[in-house]
Scaffold this motif. Structure first.
Motif, PDB file in Angstrom:
ATOM      1  N   PHE A  89     -15.976  30.738  38.528  1.00 22.30           N
ATOM      2  CA  PHE A  89     -17.187  29.834  37.959  1.00 22.30           C
ATOM      3  C   PHE A  89     -16.893  28.874  36.970  1.00 22.30           C
ATOM      4  O   PHE A  89     -15.834  29.359  36.074  1.00 22.30           O
ATOM      5  CB  PHE A  89     -18.331  30.723  37.531  1.00 22.30           C
ATOM      6  N   SER A  90     -17.248  27.895  36.722  1.00 25.44           N
ATOM      7  CA  SER A  90     -17.010  26.660  35.664  1.00 25.44           C
ATOM      8  C   SER A  90     -17.783  27.345  34.349  1.00 25.44           C
ATOM      9  O   SER A  90     -18.891  28.251  34.730  1.00 25.44           O
ATOM     10  CB  SER A  90     -17.357  25.441  35.913  1.00 25.44           C
ATOM     11  N   PHE A  91     -17.481  26.851  33.475  1.00 23.22           N
ATOM     12  CA  PHE A  91     -18.019  27.638  32.208  1.00 23.22           C
ATOM     13  C   PHE A  91     -18.412  26.418  31.403  1.00 23.22           C
ATOM     14  O   PHE A  91     -17.511  25.539  31.224  1.00 23.22           O
ATOM     15  CB  PHE A  91     -16.898  28.326  31.714  1.00 23.22           C
ATOM     16  N   PHE A  92     -19.434  26.431  30.595  1.00 23.59           N
ATOM     17  CA  PHE A  92     -19.666  25.163  29.584  1.00 23.59           C
ATOM     18  C   PHE A  92     -20.435  25.874  28.550  1.00 23.59           C
ATOM     19  O   PHE A  92     -21.207  26.796  28.374  1.00 23.59           O
ATOM     20  CB  PHE A  92     -20.560  24.272  30.312  1.00 23.59           C
ATOM     21  N   LYS A  93     -20.469  25.172  27.409  1.00 21.29           N
ATOM     22  CA  LYS A  93     -21.285  25.344  26.176  1.00 21.29           C
ATOM     23  C   LYS A  93     -22.543  24.723  26.341  1.00 21.29           C
ATOM     24  O   LYS A  93     -22.752  23.669  26.676  1.00 21.29           O
ATOM     25  CB  LYS A  93     -20.659  24.781  24.856  1.00 21.29           C
ATOM     26  N   LEU A  94     -23.495  25.386  26.000  1.00 23.50           N
ATOM     27  CA  LEU A  94     -25.163  24.939  26.165  1.00 23.50           C
ATOM     28  C   LEU A  94     -25.312  24.058  24.946  1.00 23.50           C
ATOM     29  O   LEU A  94     -24.966  24.236  24.009  1.00 23.50           O
ATOM     30  CB  LEU A  94     -26.044  26.106  26.315  1.00 23.50           C
ATOM     31  N   LYS A  95     -26.159  23.172  25.217  1.00 23.80           N
ATOM     32  CA  LYS A  95     -26.352  21.933  24.118  1.00 23.80           C
ATOM     33  C   LYS A  95     -27.361  22.893  23.233  1.00 23.80           C
ATOM     34  O   LYS A  95     -27.086  22.713  21.961  1.00 23.80           O
ATOM     35  CB  LYS A  95     -27.273  20.964  24.803  1.00 23.80           C
ATOM     36  N   ASN A  96     -28.241  23.653  23.615  1.00 17.58           N
ATOM     37  CA  ASN A  96     -29.096  24.522  22.909  1.00 17.58           C
ATOM     38  C   ASN A  96     -28.722  25.932  23.396  1.00 17.58           C
ATOM     39  O   ASN A  96     -29.306  26.068  24.361  1.00 17.58           O
ATOM     40  CB  ASN A  96     -30.518  24.063  22.840  1.00 17.58           C
ATOM     41  N   GLY A  97     -28.374  26.811  22.679  1.00 13.56           N
ATOM     42  CA  GLY A  97     -28.107  28.267  23.208  1.00 13.56           C
ATOM     43  C   GLY A  97     -29.310  28.834  23.440  1.00 13.56           C
ATOM     44  O   GLY A  97     -30.682  28.349  23.125  1.00 13.56           O
ATOM     45  N   HIS A  98     -29.428  29.863  24.162  1.00 18.49           N
ATOM     46  CA  HIS A  98     -30.512  30.893  24.604  1.00 18.49           C
ATOM     47  C   HIS A  98     -30.571  31.890  23.747  1.00 18.49           C
ATOM     48  O   HIS A  98     -29.619  32.841  23.522  1.00 18.49           O
ATOM     49  CB  HIS A  98     -30.508  31.251  26.188  1.00 18.49           C
ATOM     50  N   HIS A  99     -31.658  31.902  22.807  1.00 10.97           N
ATOM     51  CA  HIS A  99     -31.847  32.985  21.970  1.00 10.97           C
ATOM     52  C   HIS A  99     -33.430  33.431  21.827  1.00 10.97           C
ATOM     53  O   HIS A  99     -34.234  32.610  21.958  1.00 10.97           O
ATOM     54  CB  HIS A  99     -31.407  32.408  20.431  1.00 10.97           C
ATOM     55  N   GLY A 100     -33.378  34.951  21.449  1.00 16.47           N
ATOM     56  CA  GLY A 100     -34.919  35.260  21.669  1.00 16.47           C
ATOM     57  C   GLY A 100     -35.334  36.346  22.801  1.00 16.47           C
ATOM     58  O   GLY A 100     -34.507  36.494  23.389  1.00 16.47           O
ATOM     59  N   VAL A 101     -36.443  36.701  22.626  1.00 20.69           N
ATOM     60  CA  VAL A 101     -36.914  37.541  23.402  1.00 20.69           C
ATOM     61  C   VAL A 101     -37.704  37.449  24.764  1.00 20.69           C
ATOM     62  O   VAL A 101     -38.255  38.341  25.530  1.00 20.69           O
ATOM     63  CB  VAL A 101     -37.560  38.983  22.813  1.00 20.69           C
ATOM     64  N   ASN A 102     -38.220  36.073  24.735  1.00 18.36           N
ATOM     65  CA  ASN A 102     -39.104  35.856  25.591  1.00 18.36           C
ATOM     66  C   ASN A 102     -38.739  34.556  26.517  1.00 18.36           C
ATOM     67  O   ASN A 102     -39.413  33.562  26.658  1.00 18.36           O
ATOM     68  CB  ASN A 102     -40.607  35.308  25.008  1.00 18.36           C
ATOM     69  N   HIS A 103     -37.708  34.922  27.425  1.00 23.48           N
ATOM     70  CA  HIS A 103     -36.949  33.873  28.182  1.00 23.48           C
ATOM     71  C   HIS A 103     -37.499  34.351  29.579  1.00 23.48           C
ATOM     72  O   HIS A 103     -37.075  35.383  30.106  1.00 23.48           O
ATOM     73  CB  HIS A 103     -35.439  33.962  27.960  1.00 23.48           C
ATOM     74  N   PRO A 104     -37.977  33.285  30.181  1.00 18.53           N
ATOM     75  CA  PRO A 104     -38.682  33.509  31.711  1.00 18.53           C
ATOM     76  C   PRO A 104     -37.353  33.511  32.614  1.00 18.53           C
ATOM     77  O   PRO A 104     -36.642  32.514  32.620  1.00 18.53           O
ATOM     78  CB  PRO A 104     -39.474  32.471  31.942  1.00 18.53           C
ATOM     79  N   ILE A 105     -37.199  34.456  33.456  1.00 16.78           N
ATOM     80  CA  ILE A 105     -36.239  34.164  34.699  1.00 16.78           C
ATOM     81  C   ILE A 105     -36.697  34.639  35.679  1.00 16.78           C
ATOM     82  O   ILE A 105     -37.636  35.488  35.823  1.00 16.78           O
ATOM     83  CB  ILE A 105     -35.194  35.590  34.067  1.00 16.78           C
ATOM     84  N   PHE A 106     -36.568  33.763  36.780  1.00 20.80           N
ATOM     85  CA  PHE A 106     -36.974  34.026  38.127  1.00 20.80           C
ATOM     86  C   PHE A 106     -36.023  34.302  38.952  1.00 20.80           C
ATOM     87  O   PHE A 106     -34.838  33.801  39.060  1.00 20.80           O
ATOM     88  CB  PHE A 106     -37.294  32.395  38.468  1.00 20.80           C
ATOM     89  N   ASN A 107     -36.344  35.192  39.779  1.00 22.81           N
ATOM     90  CA  ASN A 107     -35.441  35.648  41.146  1.00 22.81           C
ATOM     91  C   ASN A 107     -36.120  34.908  42.329  1.00 22.81           C
ATOM     92  O   ASN A 107     -37.274  35.147  42.696  1.00 22.81           O
ATOM     93  CB  ASN A 107     -35.741  37.156  41.141  1.00 22.81           C
ATOM     94  N   LYS A 108     -35.180  34.009  42.634  1.00 20.85           N
ATOM     95  CA  LYS A 108     -35.742  33.248  43.827  1.00 20.85           C
ATOM     96  C   LYS A 108     -35.470  34.043  45.084  1.00 20.85           C
ATOM     97  O   LYS A 108     -36.161  33.241  46.244  1.00 20.85           O
ATOM     98  CB  LYS A 108     -34.571  31.969  43.855  1.00 20.85           C
ATOM     99  N   HIS A 109     -34.982  35.127  45.251  1.00 26.44           N
ATOM    100  CA  HIS A 109     -35.079  35.910  46.733  1.00 26.44           C
ATOM    101  C   HIS A 109     -36.312  36.627  46.531  1.00 26.44           C
ATOM    102  O   HIS A 109     -37.150  36.413  47.796  1.00 26.44           O
ATOM    103  CB  HIS A 109     -33.965  36.573  46.873  1.00 26.44           C
TER     104      HIS A 109
END
Length: 183
Positions: A89-109
């Motif tokens: 997999f390619s790898f990159f640095k995020l413009k704004n990192g992901h930090h904190g406890v309320n990140h919505p994650i969706f399962n597409k399946h």
């Protein structure tokens, strides 16, 4: 009992507790491991930790060894990034990192929404679709949040499913080896 090799890159106490709660016996790998113990390993867990995954190159060979012999591997956060890099997999640095406890994650399946704890500045690009099924992604920026191998028992998650002082929607993640070795 299932024997787990924990590759500790900065593992939190909550991860140890959840692995033990799921009746796993833990061998911790930091610099070296006895060959006698390697023969007992049923699964590998690559932990979270700080920083850039390329700073942990010394762990790559042991992970590649277990991938080669098709040992079940799961990983979180930094471990997820390392496992992705080792699987092209390619790898990159995020413009704004992901930090904190309320990140919505969706399962597409299964079309389910989960709330996740996140703490990272790097991510994988979704460019290895041939061998991996990437079910989870961030609703904030559509970055991939998991990789799941189609050909061998490899599964990882970008966030922190351990739920210590945060959401615990994804605690079933730690039951991975029990599902594989069900009798």
């Amino acid at each position: 009992m299932i024997n787990i090799l924990l590759i500790n890159l900065g593992c939190k106490l909550g991860i140890f507790k959840l692995l033990i709660k799921n009746n796993y016996f833990i061998y911790e790998f930091k610099k070296q491991i006895n060959i006698k113990h390697l023969m007992k390993i049923d699964g590998v867990f690559i932990s979270n930790g700080p920083g850039n995954p390329f700073k942990y190159i010394k762990f790559y060979n042991i992970i590649l060894f277990f991938m080669y012999i098709k040992t079940p591997i799961i990983s979180i956060c930094l471990g997820h990034q390392i496992l992705g890099i080792l699987n092209n997999f390619s790898f990159f640095k995020l413009k704004n990192g992901h930090h904190g406890v309320n990140h919505p994650i969706f399962n597409k399946h299964n079309k389910k929404l989960f709330i996740s704890s996140q703490n990272h500045n790097f991510n994988l690009k979704n460019n290895n679709k041939k061998n991996f099924n990437n079910a989870y992604y961030s609703l904030f920026d559509k970055t991939i949040q998991s990789i799941n191998s189609i050909n061998q028992p490899i599964y990882s998650f970008q966030g922190h499913p351990e739920g210590c002082s945060g959401p615990n929607d994804l605690l079933s993640f730690f039951n991975f080896y029990n599902k594989i070795y069900e009798k």
